[in-house]
Scaffold this motif. Sequence first.
Motif, mmCIF file in Angstrom:
data_model
loop_
_atom_site.group_PDB
_atom_site.id
_atom_site.type_symbol
_atom_site.label_atom_id
_atom_site.label_comp_id
_atom_site.label_asym_id
_atom_site.label_seq_id
_atom_site.Cartn_x
_atom_site.Cartn_y
_atom_site.Cartn_z
ATOM 1 N N GLY A 102 33.724 38.137 50.615
ATOM 2 C CA GLY A 102 34.267 37.160 49.687
ATOM 3 C C GLY A 102 34.088 37.615 48.249
ATOM 4 O O GLY A 102 33.022 38.107 47.873
ATOM 5 N N CYS A 103 35.128 37.449 47.430
ATOM 6 C CA CYS A 103 35.095 37.904 46.032
ATOM 7 C C CYS A 103 35.795 36.876 45.153
ATOM 8 O O CYS A 103 36.654 36.117 45.602
ATOM 9 N N TRP A 104 35.416 36.869 43.886
ATOM 10 C CA TRP A 104 36.169 36.188 42.840
ATOM 11 C C TRP A 104 36.747 37.254 41.932
ATOM 12 O O TRP A 104 36.075 38.245 41.624
ATOM 13 N N THR A 105 38.006 37.082 41.529
ATOM 14 C CA THR A 105 38.695 38.123 40.761
ATOM 15 C C THR A 105 39.436 37.524 39.570
ATOM 16 O O THR A 105 39.692 36.320 39.512
ATOM 17 N N VAL A 106 39.800 38.409 38.662
ATOM 18 C CA VAL A 106 40.640 38.025 37.537
ATOM 19 C C VAL A 106 41.468 39.240 37.133
ATOM 20 O O VAL A 106 41.027 40.387 37.280
ATOM 21 N N GLY A 107 42.702 39.013 36.679
ATOM 22 C CA GLY A 107 43.506 40.077 36.100
ATOM 23 C C GLY A 107 44.170 41.013 37.073
ATOM 24 O O GLY A 107 44.649 42.083 36.669
ATOM 25 N N LEU A 108 44.259 40.670 38.365
ATOM 26 C CA LEU A 108 44.962 41.524 39.315
ATOM 27 C C LEU A 108 46.463 41.344 39.114
ATOM 28 O O LEU A 108 46.999 40.257 39.322
ATOM 29 N N ASP A 109 47.143 42.409 38.714
ATOM 30 C CA ASP A 109 48.554 42.316 38.346
ATOM 31 C C ASP A 109 49.280 43.590 38.776
ATOM 32 O O ASP A 109 49.167 44.630 38.113
ATOM 33 N N PRO A 110 50.037 43.564 39.887
ATOM 34 C CA PRO A 110 50.743 44.762 40.346
ATOM 35 C C PRO A 110 51.704 45.338 39.306
ATOM 36 O O PRO A 110 51.958 46.551 39.300
ATOM 37 N N ALA A 111 52.223 44.491 38.429
ATOM 38 C CA ALA A 111 53.165 44.973 37.415
ATOM 39 C C ALA A 111 52.455 45.720 36.288
ATOM 40 O O ALA A 111 53.078 46.504 35.571
ATOM 41 N N GLN A 112 51.160 45.471 36.120
ATOM 42 C CA GLN A 112 50.399 46.106 35.050
ATOM 43 C C GLN A 112 48.956 46.340 35.506
ATOM 44 O O GLN A 112 48.033 45.642 35.078
ATOM 45 N N PRO A 113 48.744 47.316 36.376
ATOM 46 C CA PRO A 113 47.380 47.568 36.882
ATOM 47 C C PRO A 113 46.429 47.945 35.746
ATOM 48 O O PRO A 113 46.752 48.763 34.891
ATOM 49 N N ARG A 114 45.269 47.318 35.745
ATOM 50 C CA ARG A 114 44.280 47.541 34.690
ATOM 51 C C ARG A 114 43.010 48.176 35.265
ATOM 52 O O ARG A 114 42.723 48.037 36.458
ATOM 53 N N ASP A 150 43.912 49.269 38.585
ATOM 54 C CA ASP A 150 43.811 50.726 38.545
ATOM 55 C C ASP A 150 42.425 51.090 39.069
ATOM 56 O O ASP A 150 41.468 51.203 38.303
ATOM 57 N N ALA A 151 42.320 51.257 40.384
ATOM 58 C CA ALA A 151 41.020 51.490 41.017
ATOM 59 C C ALA A 151 40.462 52.871 40.711
ATOM 60 O O ALA A 151 39.311 53.154 41.062
ATOM 61 N N THR A 152 41.254 53.716 40.054
ATOM 62 C CA THR A 152 40.721 55.027 39.660
ATOM 63 C C THR A 152 39.888 54.931 38.391
ATOM 64 O O THR A 152 39.257 55.911 37.985
ATOM 65 N N GLN A 153 39.889 53.763 37.764
ATOM 66 C CA GLN A 153 39.085 53.544 36.562
ATOM 67 C C GLN A 153 38.233 52.302 36.775
ATOM 68 O O GLN A 153 38.592 51.203 36.364
ATOM 69 N N ALA A 154 37.112 52.506 37.457
ATOM 70 C CA ALA A 154 36.229 51.399 37.802
ATOM 71 C C ALA A 154 34.894 51.546 37.078
ATOM 72 O O ALA A 154 34.352 52.645 36.966
ATOM 73 N N TYR A 155 34.392 50.413 36.605
ATOM 74 C CA TYR A 155 33.095 50.353 35.930
ATOM 75 C C TYR A 155 32.236 49.338 36.673
ATOM 76 O O TYR A 155 32.681 48.222 36.949
ATOM 77 N N ALA A 156 31.013 49.734 37.007
ATOM 78 C CA ALA A 156 30.130 48.881 37.798
ATOM 79 C C ALA A 156 29.070 48.252 36.903
ATOM 80 O O ALA A 156 28.299 48.966 36.257
ATOM 81 N N ASP A 167 38.727 51.025 47.682
ATOM 82 C CA ASP A 167 39.816 51.346 48.617
ATOM 83 C C ASP A 167 40.696 50.118 48.842
ATOM 84 O O ASP A 167 41.938 50.210 48.827
ATOM 85 N N ALA A 168 40.066 48.962 49.045
ATOM 86 C CA ALA A 168 40.807 47.742 49.343
ATOM 87 C C ALA A 168 41.586 47.239 48.141
ATOM 88 O O ALA A 168 42.584 46.522 48.295
ATOM 89 N N LEU A 169 41.151 47.608 46.931
ATOM 90 C CA LEU A 169 41.835 47.146 45.713
ATOM 91 C C LEU A 169 43.007 48.036 45.319
ATOM 92 O O LEU A 169 43.770 47.683 44.417
ATOM 93 N N ARG A 170 43.160 49.148 45.996
ATOM 94 C CA ARG A 170 44.119 50.159 45.549
ATOM 95 C C ARG A 170 45.528 49.594 45.383
ATOM 96 O O ARG A 170 46.242 49.942 44.448
#
Length: 364
Positions: free
Chosen positions: A113-125, A191-197, A183-186
């Motif tokens: 289970g997750c909470w998310t914000v800003g997921l936008d296929p038209a403009q991956p961030r 933009d899962a290639t730019q992830a900050y933890a 992987d699941a967010l791809r």
Amino acid sequence: MNDVAELKQYVGVHARAQGIPPAQYEPLLDQVSHDDDGPGSWVAEWSRAAERLERDGRLLEACRYYNMARFPYVDGQPRRDALARCVTVFDRWRRENSPIQRLDLDLPQGRLGCWTVGLDPAQPRPVLLVMGGIVSVKEQWAPLLLRARALGMAGLVTEMPGVGENAARYDTDSPRMLSHVLDALRDRGVDATQAYAMTLSFSGHLALRRAPDDPRLRGVILAGAPVHAFFTDREWQRALPRITVDTLGHLTGEKPADAVERMRGWAIDPSALRAIDVPVHALVSRRDEIIPPQDAQMLRRHVRRLRTRTNDDVHGSPNHVAESGLWLVLSLLRMRRVDPRQQASLRWRLTAMRARGVLASGGG
């Protein structure tokens, strides 16, 4: 059952991190006399206060109190009910007051289970991954997602294995969960290639172990993370709070007496730390009673791109919540090398806060 005196001692950092001031939670703690069922119990008193807040429409505050009711982990039906109310009330709050969305991911370890914000296929961030430690659920940290959105990032907050709604076992394979999330967010609008933890307490250990092997992790922010000595120093382990040892036993499925001993192989060796080639920013508490000082020293010796900030405080720096929050955001901006004017503003505010703290303590 938990030791009530320890519960009262260690709940402060989590209450303050959520904006529950001592003036509100200390009178409540006075009503708690045991950790069994019924009136006067830890769960009952926190839940009763949460129900009042919920009836008054103060949903985010009610969520925080339900979170405290299930603290430190679910050990029976009363805390299970409190966790369910925590999640449900947060869901109501976010629907009415925020752009935060629910997302369930099917990972190899099970559903997450997750909470998310800003997921936008038209403009991956770029994405900020937020995770707390062994006693904090995702609802506690979910409001940080609004900071990510303001910084032009997507954000996801979830829980360590065994915590909250994450039913996976906390084990040697747990660090891979971070990669499985990416992987699941791809294909989900980031933009899962730019992830900050931004990984707080024990989840920082997961991020440090995973950073050398997953190039998508572009930076790691820590706060009170175990590294090496926590897992190997038996003398230090004998002095750990019972609440920490019991929680680790619960999450790993081990007897509390065996849990820490069986984690000895989890220590991160110097070569693995030297292999981390991304920025690592670490918040350190000088009087941390859970994470030994040798772990921060090891980071300083072996992590090449390290910044640290040290507070004269105990684990979680409960007396430096505002400073720590600013520093975490500043760390993220520095790692991404964006918005120099906002960086300068945050640095000025941090300097002012630190100066006021020194003066207030008589440090001159």
